[in-house]
Design an enzyme around this catalytic site. Structure first.
Site: not given
Length: 853
Positions: A11, A14, A440, A638, A642
């Site tokens: 549970c 634990c 961008d 990309d 960046d």
């Protein structure tokens, strides 16, 4: 991050116990334990032996995934680790328990309540009936002994868990029943038949057995549902080919996928899966990449194009060179991202973690107090004990512990199915909270590949003649605009001759000799200095420029041939994606290094709210920092330039076709390179967060309502009472309900904007890049720091060092070079040399010196 398998957890209490124990180990920077996958992710310098010892000292088992530090985990081993081994065991336990329980219930309730017949041996022999119930209940307790072993072990270590609650409830019922049975024998020996009947009513043997059986039902349902939450990850793993056909010494050999080496040649026939990432050497084909990107339309491929493992070669025979093998393939990286995200914790999970840490001890205390209060109220010990047992068996810490991770796992899997990869649970939660999205331009809003958009021949010149002559002139140029003209000519199947005397002239111009004619081409400024441009063509060139297009003018022997306009056109889905973001209440900003006129033209086509033009590559990070002061920011990009902005943003989103360094710096990766996946990621994040809130509400609501009901709070007012067996049934179903609710996310349509709620964005931007950012930067007296770093071998290493320096010093313009072995950055004041060395070493590289100017 090192990952471990953890055994023995039942549970949330634990997982909280394990997390607390490992976090105390010297050298551990962070620890995240997943109850859902029984796994643990640890970051830091502590050895695996110390970590495993800490887990074992807490009363649980642990092993390093892969068997040893640095060992590679095969796909089959990883797949095996996700298999549901728990459900078959629980199913066997349940079937056996139910068999004995039915007999027990026949004796206890069937005969006593409904008068079902028994052998004559039992007529008036209540002690014998009690003995039968004791034996049957005892057998069921032995079958489900795991509850008692784990429960009492945890209690002994002062870290009680759900098994402790179940074990205490069942054992209390059993021991009280044994006491009643012995008291009954005394009453029968004394001939007190009324007392015998009274003690008969104090038997809770069926409750002791029923509690265990019902909890096992819940555990089995929970295990089956938990197994389904990893279906997406298991599906990805099943895509991995098991063999490959490689070319060795001129012969084709079928070898296990693990034996394929980088640089080796392999062949793929129509209908076969591509075994590893590679580049096509020979052949053309169409490849179905839906396994990785979710895009069902096949992609045409030819020599020089990249192919990825687990995609399907649909048509032609291709020969390829392996570029990424084993754990480096795109598929393996996707699986690693999804798996790592499941091993991390979302910030919202901390609420449940804090509650889970004190939940079980609090419940045991409430159960004891409940029993004492009912005894003081004058009730019998049996009645008071029943109320205390009901409290123990109705409370459910598992529902709290599973509320967040199951939703995160399912949401992450749904993202992976649709080509949206969340690297951590934090990124999955936070993506839905963004208020500003900075895009961008090149490669994100636009395709990144210039295309011919307009062909405007001069009077007396045809389009074909203009394009043919322009293509002949541009053929020897390496400029991206020239490639756009050549591509257009190829599309129209135009044959072009060869030119001589080709020159690239100062001022953006070209010239060459074509036959006996002199051809020139270039910008309006260049051509207008060479020949007279009519007012009409001049006006049309101005209009093209205002639309964000680049007009190229061409002449033959000084006479104007016409204009060819070239532009980096926006992607087809960009305007729709921007509109969807705006409908979600998100302000959309476009960043570009283009001049303001071109930028505004592209921005108008895309429909963005704000355009920030003239941003140099090193200035994007400064813009993002300024935007963050006005709201939570996501940056979408990309390129290599960046990466600093992606790192600086609250959420960095990398377009999948971008560079490796951009992908490394991002929190979310869009495999399809479609801008429409940005609103889809936000939409999925919000749906996942909503599901988590529903789960947490149910978990808290269930316990808040159930525990007082079990304790008998409502008995004086309404007479409502709760049998321990019904409490156990409720507990067994609570976790199942939470997991089932999370599984509903599998039905969520990430690209369906129909149900998006239109929200008014409260953010109004106050930023001028040209004035504020540049001025602020120029006014600062910055210290340039150059660090010599050994051990960087690629762009991934550079990104890792950049991120570490930025996080430690808030540095600007961090640039690392593995070729030069340097990391250069700017800060307002000199940095502590020892601190720099520490950061570099923690990042996994060697510090070799520093200079500060």
């Amino acid at each position: 991050m090192e990952q471990y398998n953890v055994t023995g957890m039942s549970c949330a209490a634990c997982s909280a116990r394990v997390e607390k124990a490992v976090s105390k180990v010297p050298g551990v920077n962070s620890c995240s334990v997943s109850l859902l996958t029984n796994s643990m992710g640890v970051e830091g310098t502590a050895s695996s032996g110390e970590i495993i010892a800490a887990v074992e000292a807490a009363g649980y088992g642990a092993s390093l995934k892969g068997g040893a530090a640095g060992a590679k985990i095969s796909m089959s081993a990883a797949e095996e680790a996700l298999e549901d081994h728990e459900t078959p065991i629980l199913k066997r336990r349940l079937i056996t328990s139910v068999g004995f329980l039915l007999v027990l219930m026949y004796f206890s309730m069937g005969h006593m309540m409904w008068g079902w017949p028994l052998p004559k041996w039992f007529d008036g022999n209540h002690v014998s009936m009690g003995l039968v119930q004791l034996l049957l209940a005892g057998i069921i307790m032995v079958i489900n002994q795991k509850f008692f072993i784990n429960g009492f072990k945890s209690l002994w270590r002062r870290s009680p868990n759900m098994d402790t609650l179940v074990a205490l409830g069942s054992m209390a019922s059993f021991l009280w029943s044994v006491y009643a049975l012995f008291a009954m024998t005394r009453a029968q020996a004394d001939g007190d038949s009324a007392a015998v009947m009274n003690y008969m009513m104090d038997f809770y043997f069926e409750s002791a057995a029923m509690i265990l059986t019902l909890i096992t039902v819940g555990k089995m349902l929970e295990a089956r549902s938990k197994g389904k939450t990893t279906d997406a990850l298991k599906s990805l793993m099943k895509l991995a080919p098991k063999t490959a056909v490689v070319v060795r010494k001129g012969q084709e050999l079928t070898v296990p996928i693990e034996q394929v080496q980088k640089g080796e040649t392999f062949v793929v026939r129509p209908g076969e899966n591509i075994p590893v990432d590679g580049v096509i050497l020979e052949g053309t084909t169409a490849v179905n990449e839906s396994a990785l990107t979710g895009e069902s339309i096949p992609v045409d491929k030819e020599a020089g194009d990249m192919v990825s493992a687990a995609t399907v070669n649909q048509s032609g025979f291709i020969k390829c060179e392996a570029t990424r093998v084993g754990e480096d393939t795109t598929l393996s990286q996707i699986i690693k991202m999804v798996s790592d995200a499941a091993a991390t914790k979302a910030p919202i999970a901390k609420i449940a973690d804090r509650v889970s840490g004190v939940f079980v001890p609090a419940v045991i205390t409430i159960a004891v107090i409940t029993t004492i209060i009912w005894l003081l109220a004058g009730q019998t010990f049996g009645y008071a004990l029943a109320r205390g047992i009901s409290v123990l068996v109705i409370s459910c810490p598992c529902a709290l512990g599973l509320a967040t991770p199951v939703a995160i796992m399912v949401g992450n899997g749904m993202g992976a199915k649709n080509g949206i990869l969340f690297k951590t649970a934090v990124s999955l939660e936070e993506a839905g909270k963004v208020q500003i999205v900075a895009l961008d331009k090149t490669g994100t809003i636009t395709s990144g590949q210039p295309e011919v958009t307009d062909i405007l021949p001069a009077e007396g010149i045809t389009e074909t003649e203009l394009l043919t002559l322009a293509c002949a002139l541009e053929k020897k140029s390496e400029h991206p605009l020239a490639k756009a003209v050549l591509k257009k000519a190829e599309e129209k199947n135009l044959a072009t001759g060869e030119v001589t005397g080709f020159q690239a002239l100062p001022g953006n111009g070209l010239s060459a000799i074509f036959g006996s004619d002199k051809l020139t081409g270039g910008s309006m400024k260049f051509i207008s200095g060479q020949t007279k441009v009519s007012a009409d063509l001049n006006r049309r060139a101005e209009q093209l420029a205002e639309q964000g297009k680049t007009p190229l003018l061409f002449t033959r022997n000084g006479k104007l041939l016409g204009i060819i306009a070239v532009a980096d056109v926006i992607k087809e889905d960009s305007p729709r994606a921007v509109k969807e973001l705006q409908n979600m209440g998100i302000r959309v900003v476009m960043l570009t290094g283009d001049n303001e006129r071109t930028a505004k033209a592209i921005g108008a086509q895309a429909g963005v709210d704000d355009v920030i033009a003239g941003v140099l590559p090193d200035g994007k990070e400064s813009v993002i920092r300024a935007l963050k002061e006005q709201g939570k920011v996501a940056m979408v990009g990309d390129g290599i330039n960046d990466a600093p902005a992606l790192t600086r943003a609250d959420i960095g989103i990398a377009i999948g076709a971008g560079t490796d360094i951009a992908i490394d710096a991002a929190d979310i990766v869009l495999m399809k390179s479609q801008l429409s996946d940005v609103p889809a990621a936000v939409r999925l994040s919000r749906a996942t967060l909503r599901n988590i809130h529903e789960n947490l509400f149910w978990a808290f609501f269930y316990n808040i309502i159930g525990i007082p009901l079990a304790a008998g709070v409502w008995i004086p007012l309404f007479g409502w009472t709760l049998n321990p067996m019904f409490g156990a049934a409720a507990m067994s179903l609570s976790s199942f309900c939470v997991v089932t609710n999370a599984l509903r996310l599998n039905l969520f349509q990430v690209h369906n904007a129909a149900k998006d709620k239109t929200i008014k964005n409260p953010v109004t931007l106050h930023i001028s890049h040209d004035e504020n950012i540049k001025e602020e930067k120029e006014n600062k007296t910055m210290v340039k720091v150059t660090v010599n770093v050994e051990g960087m071998m690629c762009g991934h290493c550079e990104a890792h060092v950049n991120k570490a320096i930025q996080a430690a010093f808030g540095a600007e313009d961090v640039v690392s070079s593995h070729e030069n072995g340097t990391t250069v950055f700017s800060v307002p004041e000199k940095v502590d040399e020892a601190k720099v060395e520490e950061v570099i070493r923690e990042a996994g590289y060697e510090f070799k010196g520093i200079t500060q100017e």
